[in-house]
Motif scaffolding. Structure first.
Motif, PDB file in Angstrom:
ATOM      1  N   VAL A 149      -3.086   6.295  -3.124  1.00  0.00           N
ATOM      2  CA  VAL A 149      -2.338   5.188  -3.738  1.00  0.00           C
ATOM      3  C   VAL A 149      -1.670   4.350  -2.658  1.00  0.00           C
ATOM      4  O   VAL A 149      -1.675   3.111  -2.714  1.00  0.00           O
ATOM      5  CB  VAL A 149      -1.298   5.720  -4.747  1.00  0.00           C
ATOM      6  CG1 VAL A 149      -0.367   4.593  -5.204  1.00  0.00           C
ATOM      7  CG2 VAL A 149      -1.990   6.338  -5.954  1.00  0.00           C
ATOM      8  N   LYS A 206      -4.076   2.044  -1.117  1.00  0.00           N
ATOM      9  CA  LYS A 206      -4.346   0.902  -1.990  1.00  0.00           C
ATOM     10  C   LYS A 206      -3.200  -0.105  -1.931  1.00  0.00           C
ATOM     11  O   LYS A 206      -3.423  -1.325  -1.925  1.00  0.00           O
ATOM     12  CB  LYS A 206      -4.556   1.380  -3.427  1.00  0.00           C
ATOM     13  CG  LYS A 206      -5.836   2.168  -3.652  1.00  0.00           C
ATOM     14  CD  LYS A 206      -5.930   2.646  -5.094  1.00  0.00           C
ATOM     15  CE  LYS A 206      -7.180   3.489  -5.324  1.00  0.00           C
ATOM     16  NZ  LYS A 206      -7.255   4.018  -6.711  1.00  0.00           N
ATOM     17  N   MET A 207      -1.963   0.397  -1.892  1.00  0.00           N
ATOM     18  CA  MET A 207      -0.801  -0.497  -1.825  1.00  0.00           C
ATOM     19  C   MET A 207      -0.801  -1.287  -0.524  1.00  0.00           C
ATOM     20  O   MET A 207      -0.546  -2.494  -0.517  1.00  0.00           O
ATOM     21  CB  MET A 207       0.489   0.319  -1.967  1.00  0.00           C
ATOM     22  CG  MET A 207       0.679   0.923  -3.354  1.00  0.00           C
ATOM     23  SD  MET A 207       2.107   2.031  -3.458  1.00  0.00           S
ATOM     24  CE  MET A 207       3.458   0.857  -3.437  1.00  0.00           C
ATOM     25  N   GLU A 261      -3.507  -3.925  -0.744  1.00  0.00           N
ATOM     26  CA  GLU A 261      -3.065  -5.060  -1.571  1.00  0.00           C
ATOM     27  C   GLU A 261      -2.132  -5.965  -0.782  1.00  0.00           C
ATOM     28  O   GLU A 261      -2.236  -7.190  -0.839  1.00  0.00           O
ATOM     29  CB  GLU A 261      -2.354  -4.559  -2.826  1.00  0.00           C
ATOM     30  CG  GLU A 261      -3.258  -4.043  -3.926  1.00  0.00           C
ATOM     31  CD  GLU A 261      -4.057  -5.140  -4.605  1.00  0.00           C
ATOM     32  OE1 GLU A 261      -3.655  -6.326  -4.525  1.00  0.00           O
ATOM     33  OE2 GLU A 261      -5.070  -4.813  -5.231  1.00  0.00           O
ATOM     34  N   ILE A 300       2.126  -5.590  -5.872  1.00  0.00           N
ATOM     35  CA  ILE A 300       1.546  -4.466  -5.146  1.00  0.00           C
ATOM     36  C   ILE A 300       1.659  -3.183  -5.970  1.00  0.00           C
ATOM     37  O   ILE A 300       0.694  -2.427  -6.119  1.00  0.00           O
ATOM     38  CB  ILE A 300       2.233  -4.288  -3.774  1.00  0.00           C
ATOM     39  CG1 ILE A 300       1.814  -5.409  -2.826  1.00  0.00           C
ATOM     40  CG2 ILE A 300       1.879  -2.926  -3.166  1.00  0.00           C
ATOM     41  CD1 ILE A 300       2.571  -5.405  -1.513  1.00  0.00           C
ATOM     42  N   ARG A 339      -0.705  -3.481  -9.168  1.00  0.00           N
ATOM     43  CA  ARG A 339      -2.151  -3.493  -8.931  1.00  0.00           C
ATOM     44  C   ARG A 339      -2.654  -2.214  -8.257  1.00  0.00           C
ATOM     45  O   ARG A 339      -3.775  -1.785  -8.518  1.00  0.00           O
ATOM     46  CB  ARG A 339      -2.520  -4.715  -8.095  1.00  0.00           C
ATOM     47  CG  ARG A 339      -2.289  -6.013  -8.836  1.00  0.00           C
ATOM     48  CD  ARG A 339      -2.463  -7.226  -7.937  1.00  0.00           C
ATOM     49  NE  ARG A 339      -2.206  -8.463  -8.668  1.00  0.00           N
ATOM     50  CZ  ARG A 339      -2.224  -9.670  -8.135  1.00  0.00           C
ATOM     51  NH1 ARG A 339      -2.492  -9.819  -6.840  1.00  0.00           N
ATOM     52  NH2 ARG A 339      -1.972 -10.741  -8.866  1.00  0.00           N
ATOM     53  N   ALA A 340      -1.842  -1.622  -7.394  1.00  0.00           N
ATOM     54  CA  ALA A 340      -2.300  -0.448  -6.658  1.00  0.00           C
ATOM     55  C   ALA A 340      -1.873   0.869  -7.293  1.00  0.00           C
ATOM     56  O   ALA A 340      -2.587   1.862  -7.191  1.00  0.00           O
ATOM     57  CB  ALA A 340      -1.796  -0.509  -5.222  1.00  0.00           C
TER      58      ALA A 340
END
Length: 212
Positions: free
Chosen positions: A111, A114-115, A118, A147, A150-151
């Motif tokens: 995660v 991903k953050m 983003e 952020i 979405r992440a």
């Protein structure tokens, strides 16, 4: 004599180490994903504080790189700033750090990757002084909120509309006239630093404002 000098040197080194450790411990042990808030002193930031009834006018997200801490922030442009530099920009170098509850379980390495990804997609974008909800330009709390959404699939703070804020003070009215004339987009979706700060999903891990 040599033994005395050696003993004094050891005491000095230990004392210096203790001072450094105490200084280090005075700073939070930050994690990627922590959100940090401060008070900025520009005219616009003053208006933001009045409109949102908040001491906070700026926020960003912590990114750790090894043992160094940085802040991903939307200024002009969106960029990654060393933590000490970021802190120096706030009034009195004061700041508050908030962390997602149960972050160990929710903000897994995947995660967090991903953050960060983003956030990096936003790097270089211009600051959005009109507070629009598109990704063409970005403002500080919008960056953090998007952020997380979405992440991590988490909404950190209640979305509002322009008309929900206190627009009655003269500094706020002046900024509105300069930016929008008589066409304020009252129904524009917005997110404020205060709304993110107030999110029940966070807990304070450090405050240089005293108790907050």
């Amino acid at each position: 004599m040599k033994r005395v000098l050696t003993a004094l040197l050891v005491i000095f080194v230990l004392g210096f180490a203790i001072v450094l450790y105490a200084f280090k411990e005075d700073r939070p042990r930050l994690r990627s994903g922590d959100v940090i808030f401060q008070t900025s002193m520009s005219r616009q930031c003053h208006a933001v504080r009045l409109a949102t009834h908040s001491v906070f006018s700026h926020c960003g997200m912590i990114l750790k790189k090894g043992d160094k801490d940085y802040v991903l922030e939307a200024v002009q442009p969106v960029k990654i700033t060393p933590l000490d530099e970021w802190i120096s920009h706030g009034e009195g170098k004061k700041y508050v750090v908030r962390r997602l509850k149960n972050a160990d379980n929710i903000l897994t390495p995947d995660v967090l990757k991903k953050m960060e990804a983003e956030g990096k997609q936003m790097l270089g974008k211009s600051y959005d002084g009109y507070f629009e909800w598109s990704d063409d330009q970005i403002y500080c709390s919008e960056l953090v909120w998007k952020i997380y959404k979405r992440a991590a699939g988490i909404e950190v703070g209640k979305l509002q509309q322009m008309k929900d804020f206190d627009l009655s003070s003269e500094p706020v009215k002046q900024i509105i006239r300069e930016r929008y004339g008589d066409k304020l987009p009252e129904n524009e979706t917005v997110i404020s630093p205060q709304s993110i700060y107030e999110s029940s999903l966070f807990v304070t891990v450090m405050s240089k404002y005293g108790k907050k």
